[in-house]
Design a protein around this motif. Structure first.
Motif, short mmCIF file in Angstrom:
data_model
loop_
_atom_site.label_atom_id
_atom_site.label_comp_id
_atom_site.label_asym_id
_atom_site.label_seq_id
_atom_site.Cartn_x
_atom_site.Cartn_y
_atom_site.Cartn_z
N GLN A 92 46.88 49.92 47.87
CA GLN A 92 46.28 50.22 49.18
C GLN A 92 45.39 49.08 49.65
OE1 GLN A 92 44.39 54.10 49.37
NE2 GLN A 92 46.00 55.03 48.11
N ALA A 93 44.59 48.51 48.73
CA ALA A 93 43.69 47.41 49.11
C ALA A 93 44.49 46.16 49.47
CB ALA A 93 42.73 47.12 47.96
N THR A 94 45.52 45.87 48.68
CA THR A 94 46.33 44.68 48.96
C THR A 94 47.10 44.84 50.26
OG1 THR A 94 46.57 44.34 46.57
CG2 THR A 94 48.04 43.10 48.00
N ALA A 95 47.52 46.07 50.58
CA ALA A 95 48.23 46.32 51.83
C ALA A 95 47.35 45.99 53.03
CB ALA A 95 48.70 47.77 51.90
N ILE A 96 46.06 46.30 52.94
CA ILE A 96 45.14 45.95 54.03
C ILE A 96 45.02 44.44 54.14
CG2 ILE A 96 42.74 46.07 54.79
CD1 ILE A 96 42.61 48.88 53.59
N PHE A 97 44.91 43.77 53.00
CA PHE A 97 44.86 42.30 53.03
C PHE A 97 46.11 41.73 53.67
CE2 PHE A 97 46.27 38.32 51.22
CZ PHE A 97 45.19 37.49 51.44
N VAL A 98 47.27 42.21 53.26
CA VAL A 98 48.54 41.70 53.78
C VAL A 98 48.64 41.92 55.29
CG1 VAL A 98 51.04 42.13 53.76
CG2 VAL A 98 49.79 41.88 51.60
N ARG A 99 48.12 43.03 55.75
CA ARG A 99 48.18 43.33 57.19
C ARG A 99 47.20 42.47 57.99
NH1 ARG A 99 45.54 48.77 58.29
NH2 ARG A 99 43.70 47.41 58.34
N ASP A 100 45.96 42.37 57.51
CA ASP A 100 44.92 41.73 58.31
C ASP A 100 44.78 40.23 58.05
OD1 ASP A 100 44.46 44.19 59.35
OD2 ASP A 100 42.46 44.47 58.50
N LEU A 101 45.23 39.75 56.91
CA LEU A 101 45.23 38.33 56.58
C LEU A 101 43.92 37.61 56.92
CD1 LEU A 101 48.85 37.29 57.62
CD2 LEU A 101 47.95 37.60 55.31
N PRO A 102 42.81 38.03 56.31
CA PRO A 102 41.58 37.26 56.50
C PRO A 102 41.71 35.84 55.94
CG PRO A 102 41.32 38.90 54.77
CD PRO A 102 42.62 39.20 55.44
N GLU A 103 42.67 35.65 55.06
CA GLU A 103 43.07 34.32 54.65
C GLU A 103 44.56 34.34 54.35
OE1 GLU A 103 40.53 33.65 51.25
OE2 GLU A 103 42.18 33.95 49.85
N ILE A 104 45.18 33.17 54.39
CA ILE A 104 46.61 33.06 54.17
C ILE A 104 46.85 32.22 52.93
CG2 ILE A 104 48.81 32.23 55.09
CD1 ILE A 104 47.66 32.63 57.90
N PRO A 105 47.28 32.82 51.83
CA PRO A 105 47.58 32.03 50.63
C PRO A 105 48.73 31.05 50.91
CG PRO A 105 47.42 34.38 50.11
CD PRO A 105 47.46 34.27 51.60
N LEU A 106 48.59 29.84 50.39
CA LEU A 106 49.62 28.82 50.55
C LEU A 106 50.27 28.46 49.22
CD1 LEU A 106 47.85 26.38 53.05
CD2 LEU A 106 49.55 28.14 53.58
N PHE A 107 49.45 28.12 48.23
CA PHE A 107 50.00 27.73 46.94
C PHE A 107 48.94 27.93 45.86
CE2 PHE A 107 48.30 23.97 49.03
CZ PHE A 107 47.47 23.43 48.07
N GLU A 108 49.43 28.13 44.65
CA GLU A 108 48.51 28.25 43.52
C GLU A 108 47.98 26.87 43.17
OE1 GLU A 108 48.21 30.55 39.23
OE2 GLU A 108 50.17 30.22 40.14
N GLU A 109 46.69 26.80 42.93
CA GLU A 109 46.09 25.52 42.58
C GLU A 109 46.51 25.15 41.16
OE1 GLU A 109 41.91 23.46 43.51
OE2 GLU A 109 41.74 25.14 42.14
N ILE A 110 47.36 24.16 41.05
CA ILE A 110 47.85 23.66 39.77
C ILE A 110 47.29 22.25 39.60
CG2 ILE A 110 49.87 23.11 38.36
CD1 ILE A 110 49.74 26.04 38.95
N GLN A 111 46.29 22.11 38.79
CA GLN A 111 45.61 20.83 38.66
C GLN A 111 46.23 19.99 37.54
OE1 GLN A 111 41.61 22.26 38.11
NE2 GLN A 111 41.11 21.95 40.26
N THR A 112 46.59 18.76 37.88
CA THR A 112 47.07 17.82 36.87
C THR A 112 45.85 17.18 36.22
OG1 THR A 112 49.06 17.39 38.17
CG2 THR A 112 48.53 15.81 36.44
N GLN A 113 45.47 17.73 35.08
CA GLN A 113 44.29 17.26 34.36
C GLN A 113 44.74 16.42 33.19
OE1 GLN A 113 41.45 20.33 33.34
NE2 GLN A 113 40.70 19.16 31.59
#
Length: 563
Positions: free
Chosen positions: A504-525
């Protein structure tokens, strides 16, 4: 000015050189080693794998708890009390025993110092009291049910860092001004296997101590093979050549393409994976478009949805980052503790629709919200121009790609490149509309990310955000109610009642999109194996690899000399 006696020479092949994690031209303070003086950040650059140790560590790849100073912890029935059992035989570097008095003193000190010390506000919010039961037992009473409190506050070692301090040294000092530094007296005093022996503007020297409680207790087989750790500050621009020329062994991540280039100069450089383009590993963060939902026009849900429809994540991954990262649709990391949640959410919410690059949907959404076009460019419902400034940090390649995608959808978009510190300041103060920035959160539970959209973080315009992870200033009473229930629940992807709250909480996020995920931060360390081997990797994932996390102390213990 340099502090400390002249130090003996230690061969390079017995010395580990670290840039730390934060970029500095010089050591930020040569006289202050208070781990809660947050502006200095010594704790996450060098102290956490030399002088100080944690109660517990966590291997985030397996979600496994690794007891250290602490032996165990347990809850009462309603999750309002946590009993911490300490390991017998833990000693401070000055020979004094670490006991329950030290732990209780640390909690009380932080609570009394809130909000002026790092981590103190969180302790004040959650901890009602800390009571000594016996020399090895502390009972922490919480202000509210906290079924994940012990994990997050005592064992995660990422953003939350409880550093137990020695009462016999700190008591009577003002923790807000106490610098915890006196080399003649052996300060800073910690429980780790190293001691600070030299401090100047160019470097810090930590030498291995003669004895260490963890060896005496049988927790490790032997003292670390590293005899000296040197912290040397460096800038982002200097990092590649420092790795290439063996001037550092460990440090901050660099761009994947740069890593591949400098490996020709120094073939001893390794990373988490044996081959690219995805050289790095997850770090619990997802990079995305973060909106100030209080600022017009980004307070308009339809506009945020339209921007999402204009985005092509695959193109961003491949053009901006040369395939070195993995696209993200939901704002959650791919650590093992999250996979069962994400698998269920992808099925129940059909989140794949979020990843559909669809210009006709952009038109549909904006026209339905009253936006119009003039000469092929979108205009706001009141007839005023709509210009989108894409705020990115200096050196981030995503700006031009994202702007071109927005232009192709009819937006008047420009790139606004900022120094990272300026971008962070803008996010904190709310002086932004749209910013591409990492959102660090979920390691084993969706609530750890979703709670950053609770309205308690929605600071009014003109006031600074209280949490840099929660900068969207989004508020929704329905989401608040769900998050409050989640906070008081024991998280588990196998619990249908908890999963219902997550969905239910994720559904609200998906609907309202206060932020838009683009990619997982994969750091080359990079890890430099010229002098040392035994670093964690995909083939040997004994602990998560990020250097600034508390668990990196376990890396130092395992390193073996190559010469």
């Amino acid at each position: 000015m340099a502090y400390g006696q002249t130090v003996p020479d230690v061969p390079r092949n017995r010395t580990l050189i670290s840039q730390g994690w934060d970029y500095y031209n010089a050591v930020p303070s040569t006289e202050n080693f208070n781990p809660y003086a947050g502006v200095l950040l010594h704790q996450r650059n060098s102290l956490h794998y030399t002088v100080n140790e944690a109660l517990f560590y966590t291997n985030h790849f397996t979600n496994e708890l690794i007891p250290w100073i602490g032996e165990s912890y347990s809850y009462n029935d309603d999750y309002t009390q946590v009993t911490i059992k300490l390991r017998e035989g833990v000693r401070w570097s000055d020979g004094e025993a670490l006991d329950a008095e030290d732990v209780a003193f640390t909690f009380s000190m932080l609570k009394a110092a809130a909000p002026d010390l790092l981590f103190s506000s969180a302790i004040d919010e959650w901890v009602a009291s800390a009571e000594v039961i016996d020399p090895l037992t502390v009972k922490v009473s919480l202000t509210k049910p906290g079924p994940r409190w012990a994990t997050d506050f005592l064992a995660t070692g990422q953003s939350t860092r409880l550093v137990v301090v020695p009462q016999h040294i700190w008591e009577g000092n003002d923790p807000k001004t106490f610098n915890n530094f006196d080399l003649a007296n052996g300060w800073p005093v910690g429980t780790g296997p190293f001691k600070l022996v030299k401090s100047d503007a160019s470097s810090l020297f930590f030498d291995r101590r003669d004895e260490w409680w963890a060896q005496d207790a049988g927790l490790v087989e032997a003292m670390p093979k590293v005899e000296r750790v040197i912290y040397v500050p460096a800038t982002a621009e200097a990092m590649p050549q420092l790795y290439a020329t063996n001037q550092i062994d460990i440090g901050r991540n660099i761009q994947s393409g740069v890593f591949e280039a400098i490996r020709f100069q120094n073939p001893n450089l390794t990373a988490w994976n044996n081959e690219g383009p995805v050289w790095g590993a997850p770090n619990g963060c997802v990079v995305g478009i973060r909106f100030n939902t209080q600022r017009q026009p980004f307070d308009n849900v339809a506009l945020r949805q339209a921007i999402n429809a204009a985005i092509d994540r695959d193109q961003i991954v491949n053009l901006a980052y040369e395939g070195s990262v993995k696209k993200a649709i939901l704002p959650f990391s791919s650590y093992r503790g999250m996979l069962d949640y994400v698998d269920q959410l992808e099925k129940s919410l059909d989140v794949g629709t979020l990843d559909q690059h669809d210009l006709s949907k952009v038109d549909q959404l904006l026209q339905g919200a009253g936006f119009t076009k003039s000469a092929g460019t979108w205009v706001q419902p009141d007839g005023s121009p709509l210009q989108i400034a894409v705020q990115v940090g200096q050196g981030d390649p995503v700006g031009p790609v994202l702007v071109q995608q927005l232009k192709s959808a009819g937006f008047d978009a420009i790139v606004n490149v900022q120094q990272v510190t300026a971008q962070t300041e803008a996010l904190s103060t709310g002086n932004f509309g749209l910013s591409v920035y990492p959102h660090c959160g979920s390691l084993y539970d969706p609530w750890q990310t979703l709670e950053h959209f609770h309205s308690k973080y929605a600071a009014p315009e003109g006031q600074a955000a209280t949490n840099l992870r929660a900068v969207t200033r989004y508020g929704n009473p329905d989401l608040d109610a769900l998050l409050d229930k989640m906070e008081a629940s024991q998280p588990s992807p196998d619990n249908p009642e908890y999963m219902e709250l997550v969905e239910q909480a994720t559904a609200i996020f998906v609907r309202d999109l206060p932020e838009i995920p683009l990619f997982e931060e994969i750091q080359t360390q990079p890890f430099n194996t010229t002098y040392w081997t035994g670093y964690p990797s995909f083939d040997n994932p004994y602990v998560a690899q990020p250097l600034p996390w508390e668990g990196f102390a376990l890396v130092i213990h395992r390193l073996q000399p190559t010469q």
